[in-house]
Motif scaffolding. Structure first.
Motif, PDB file in Angstrom:
ATOM      1  N   LEU A   1       0.920  -1.186  -0.025  1.00 26.51           N
ATOM      2  CA  LEU A   1       0.202  -0.142  -0.143  1.00 26.51           C
ATOM      3  C   LEU A   1       0.702   1.406  -0.085  1.00 26.51           C
ATOM      4  N   GLN A   2       2.072   1.120   0.758  1.00 23.11           N
ATOM      5  CA  GLN A   2       2.580   2.449   0.844  1.00 23.11           C
ATOM      6  C   GLN A   2       3.463   2.798  -0.571  1.00 23.11           C
ATOM      7  N   ALA A   3       3.550   1.718  -1.434  1.00 27.89           N
ATOM      8  CA  ALA A   3       4.253   1.744  -2.791  1.00 27.89           C
ATOM      9  C   ALA A   3       3.105   2.080  -3.871  1.00 27.89           C
ATOM     10  N   ASN A   4       2.009   1.621  -3.392  1.00 27.82           N
ATOM     11  CA  ASN A   4       1.104   1.667  -4.826  1.00 27.82           C
ATOM     12  C   ASN A   4      -0.299   2.471  -4.472  1.00 27.82           C
ATOM     13  N   SER A   5      -0.166   3.199  -3.311  1.00 27.44           N
ATOM     14  CA  SER A   5      -1.573   3.874  -3.204  1.00 27.44           C
ATOM     15  C   SER A   5      -1.200   5.436  -2.337  1.00 27.44           C
ATOM     16  N   HIS A   6      -2.194   6.036  -2.204  1.00 23.71           N
ATOM     17  CA  HIS A   6      -1.882   7.459  -1.532  1.00 23.71           C
ATOM     18  C   HIS A   6      -2.193   7.157   0.003  1.00 23.71           C
ATOM     19  N   ARG A   7      -1.268   7.752   0.474  1.00 20.72           N
ATOM     20  CA  ARG A   7      -1.132   7.379   1.875  1.00 20.72           C
ATOM     21  C   ARG A   7      -2.029   8.794   2.687  1.00 20.72           C
ATOM     22  N   ILE A   8      -3.091   8.308   3.545  1.00 27.23           N
ATOM     23  CA  ILE A   8      -3.905   9.381   4.095  1.00 27.23           C
ATOM     24  C   ILE A   8      -3.312   9.859   5.351  1.00 27.23           C
ATOM     25  N   ASN A   9      -2.843   8.804   5.960  1.00 28.75           N
ATOM     26  CA  ASN A   9      -2.154   9.231   7.461  1.00 28.75           C
ATOM     27  C   ASN A   9      -1.433   7.805   7.921  1.00 28.75           C
ATOM     28  N   ASN A  10      -0.985   7.672   9.238  1.00 31.54           N
ATOM     29  CA  ASN A  10      -0.278   6.332   9.444  1.00 31.54           C
ATOM     30  C   ASN A  10      -1.063   4.947   9.292  1.00 31.54           C
ATOM     31  N   PHE A  11      -2.313   5.003   9.190  1.00 27.89           N
ATOM     32  CA  PHE A  11      -2.979   3.738   9.038  1.00 27.89           C
ATOM     33  C   PHE A  11      -4.116   3.480   7.962  1.00 27.89           C
ATOM     34  N   SER A  12      -4.249   4.729   7.290  1.00 25.88           N
ATOM     35  CA  SER A  12      -5.269   4.800   6.216  1.00 25.88           C
ATOM     36  C   SER A  12      -4.713   5.187   4.670  1.00 25.88           C
ATOM     37  N   TYR A  13      -5.240   4.515   3.824  1.00 19.73           N
ATOM     38  CA  TYR A  13      -4.805   4.495   2.483  1.00 19.73           C
ATOM     39  C   TYR A  13      -5.712   4.859   1.378  1.00 19.73           C
ATOM     40  N   ARG A  14      -5.540   5.723   0.408  1.00 21.70           N
ATOM     41  CA  ARG A  14      -6.588   5.589  -0.783  1.00 21.70           C
ATOM     42  C   ARG A  14      -6.122   4.881  -2.059  1.00 21.70           C
ATOM     43  N   LEU A  15      -6.843   4.030  -2.652  1.00 19.83           N
ATOM     44  CA  LEU A  15      -6.478   3.469  -3.847  1.00 19.83           C
ATOM     45  C   LEU A  15      -7.730   3.226  -4.535  1.00 19.83           C
ATOM     46  N   GLY A  16      -7.875   3.745  -5.857  1.00 26.14           N
ATOM     47  CA  GLY A  16      -9.151   3.728  -6.697  1.00 26.14           C
ATOM     48  C   GLY A  16     -10.261   4.272  -5.804  1.00 26.14           C
ATOM     49  N   HIS A  17     -11.448   3.486  -5.894  1.00 24.83           N
ATOM     50  CA  HIS A  17     -12.540   3.806  -4.970  1.00 24.83           C
ATOM     51  C   HIS A  17     -12.464   3.383  -3.872  1.00 24.83           C
ATOM     52  N   ALA A  18     -11.362   2.992  -3.057  1.00 25.06           N
ATOM     53  CA  ALA A  18     -11.440   2.672  -1.750  1.00 25.06           C
ATOM     54  C   ALA A  18     -10.482   3.365  -0.807  1.00 25.06           C
ATOM     55  N   GLN A  19     -10.998   3.640   0.278  1.00 26.60           N
ATOM     56  CA  GLN A  19     -10.209   3.940   1.496  1.00 26.60           C
ATOM     57  C   GLN A  19     -10.142   2.752   2.296  1.00 26.60           C
ATOM     58  N   ILE A  20      -8.724   2.439   2.601  1.00 28.29           N
ATOM     59  CA  ILE A  20      -8.322   1.165   3.298  1.00 28.29           C
ATOM     60  C   ILE A  20      -7.760   1.654   4.462  1.00 28.29           C
ATOM     61  N   ASP A  21      -8.334   1.317   5.774  1.00 26.70           N
ATOM     62  CA  ASP A  21      -7.862   1.426   7.052  1.00 26.70           C
ATOM     63  C   ASP A  21      -7.158   0.292   7.590  1.00 26.70           C
ATOM     64  N   LEU A  22      -5.976   0.131   8.199  1.00 31.83           N
ATOM     65  CA  LEU A  22      -5.302  -1.044   8.741  1.00 31.83           C
ATOM     66  C   LEU A  22      -5.385  -0.921  10.192  1.00 31.83           C
ATOM     67  N   LEU A  23      -5.779  -1.915  10.760  1.00 35.60           N
ATOM     68  CA  LEU A  23      -5.651  -1.869  12.370  1.00 35.60           C
ATOM     69  C   LEU A  23      -4.941  -3.256  12.989  1.00 35.60           C
ATOM     70  N   ILE A  24      -4.233  -2.894  13.995  1.00 35.68           N
ATOM     71  CA  ILE A  24      -3.720  -3.725  14.464  1.00 35.68           C
ATOM     72  C   ILE A  24      -4.045  -4.002  15.990  1.00 35.68           C
ATOM     73  N   THR A  25      -4.653  -5.007  16.510  1.00 38.79           N
ATOM     74  CA  THR A  25      -5.772  -5.189  17.493  1.00 38.79           C
ATOM     75  C   THR A  25      -4.663  -5.714  18.572  1.00 38.79           C
ATOM     76  N   GLY A  26      -3.628  -6.461  18.382  1.00 44.24           N
ATOM     77  CA  GLY A  26      -3.156  -7.251  19.536  1.00 44.24           C
ATOM     78  C   GLY A  26      -3.366  -8.711  19.482  1.00 44.24           C
ATOM     79  N   VAL A  27      -2.740  -9.680  20.323  1.00 40.38           N
ATOM     80  CA  VAL A  27      -3.069 -10.901  20.096  1.00 40.38           C
ATOM     81  C   VAL A  27      -4.070 -11.429  21.094  1.00 40.38           C
ATOM     82  N   GLY A  28      -4.962 -11.954  20.805  1.00 37.98           N
ATOM     83  CA  GLY A  28      -5.907 -12.887  21.805  1.00 37.98           C
ATOM     84  C   GLY A  28      -7.249 -12.074  21.933  1.00 37.98           C
ATOM     85  N   ILE A  29      -8.129 -12.791  22.672  1.00 37.51           N
ATOM     86  CA  ILE A  29      -9.633 -12.252  22.773  1.00 37.51           C
ATOM     87  C   ILE A  29      -9.521 -10.902  23.473  1.00 37.51           C
TER      88      ILE A  29
END
Ligand SMILES: O=C(O)c1cccc(C(=O)CC[C@H]2O[C@@H](n3cnc4c(=O)[nH]cnc43)[C@H](O)[C@@H]2O)c1
Length: 232
Positions: free
Chosen positions: A20-48
């Motif tokens: 995503l860093q190489a192929n899309s527009h970075r909106i902020n530390n966890f969001s990217y824009r690509l074509g018709h999509a905004q893609i948010d990434l989330l790291i939750t931590g391990v476990g329930i």
């Protein structure tokens, strides 16, 4: 479309993030824009507990056209191959309950502490909704979510005798539970890194699983960004 891709750890979706860093527009530390999509990434931590808090907090303020949980998993079903990427279409909390005096396990659902059909549970399970962009090229499997990864033969045999699940993770049910209660369309995609067997760390192939998982994620992101549609 607004897309969420969540994972327990950063390393499980690191190749997607680099792509995503190489192929899309970075909106902020966890969001990217690509074509018709905004893609948010989330790291939750391990476990329930960590993932439940993370999803609860996020969905209280933000909804998505599609939320994808992506990660590696252990296979209870020996017909699945190491490295295979699957979609988990039903979930359960596999070790939520009590250990009896004789060492046997009774689930919170069979004790009546949780009603088996109290929404979003259906017969004690958390079924994924159909028609939310389910990728037909991935095998559908049943999943279960545990606090403690199995690693001892006796406990694995007992677990197999009380579950129909084909794969085991540490966060799938928290994700399904939060998405179902918030009416959030979702998919859980997992790549098999190991079999659930007597602990043998040398038999795990995390690099293969992560490589295959991220190839599927990149393919899906490109399709969703091009069409802007999650349904179908
Ligand atoms: O290195 C280890 O021995 C080890 C043990 C447990 C988990 C990990 C992870 O890398 C954590 C990432 C993620 O992996 C999922 N996972 C993978 N295999 C299993 C399994 O057999 N049973 C349950 N969960 C599994 C889990 O969702 C973790 O968040 C490394």
């Amino acid at each position: 479309m607004h897309l969420l891709i969540a994972s327990a750890t950063g390393f499980e979706i690191a190749p997607l993030e680099e792509w995503l860093q190489a192929n899309s527009h970075r909106i902020n530390n966890f969001s990217y824009r690509l074509g018709h999509a905004q893609i948010d990434l989330l790291i939750t931590g391990v476990g329930i507990p960590l993932s439940a808090y993370s999803f609860g907090r996020l969905f209280a303020k933000q909804s998505y056209d599609l939320a994808i949980q992506a990660g590696i998993a252990g296979a209870l079903d020996r017909n699945l191959e190491i490295g295979e990427v699957v979609q988990v279409t039903s979930e359960s909390f596999g070790d939520l309950g009590v250990e009896e005096a004789d060492g046997s396990f009774t689930s919170a659902i069979s004790m009546g502490l949780i009603d088996a059909n109290q929404p979003p549970f259906v017969k004690g399970l958390l079924p994924s909704p159909t028609g939310t962009g389910t990728p037909s090229f991935l095998k559908s499997v049943t999943g279960t979510t545990v606090m403690k990864v199995h690693g001892q033969e006796e406990s694995i045999t007992a677990f197999r005798n009380r579950t129909d699940a084909q794969v085991e993770s540490m966060e799938g049910a928290s994700f399904a539970y939060a998405c179902l209660l918030e009416q959030q369309p979702f998919l859980q995609i997992r790549a098999i890194s190991n079999y659930v067997e007597k602990r043998n760390r040398d038999a795990w192939d995390i690099p293969l699983a992560i490589g295959n998982l991220n190839q599927v994620l990149m393919d899906m992101v490109q399709i969703l960004a091009a069409t802007g549609r999650a349904g179908g």
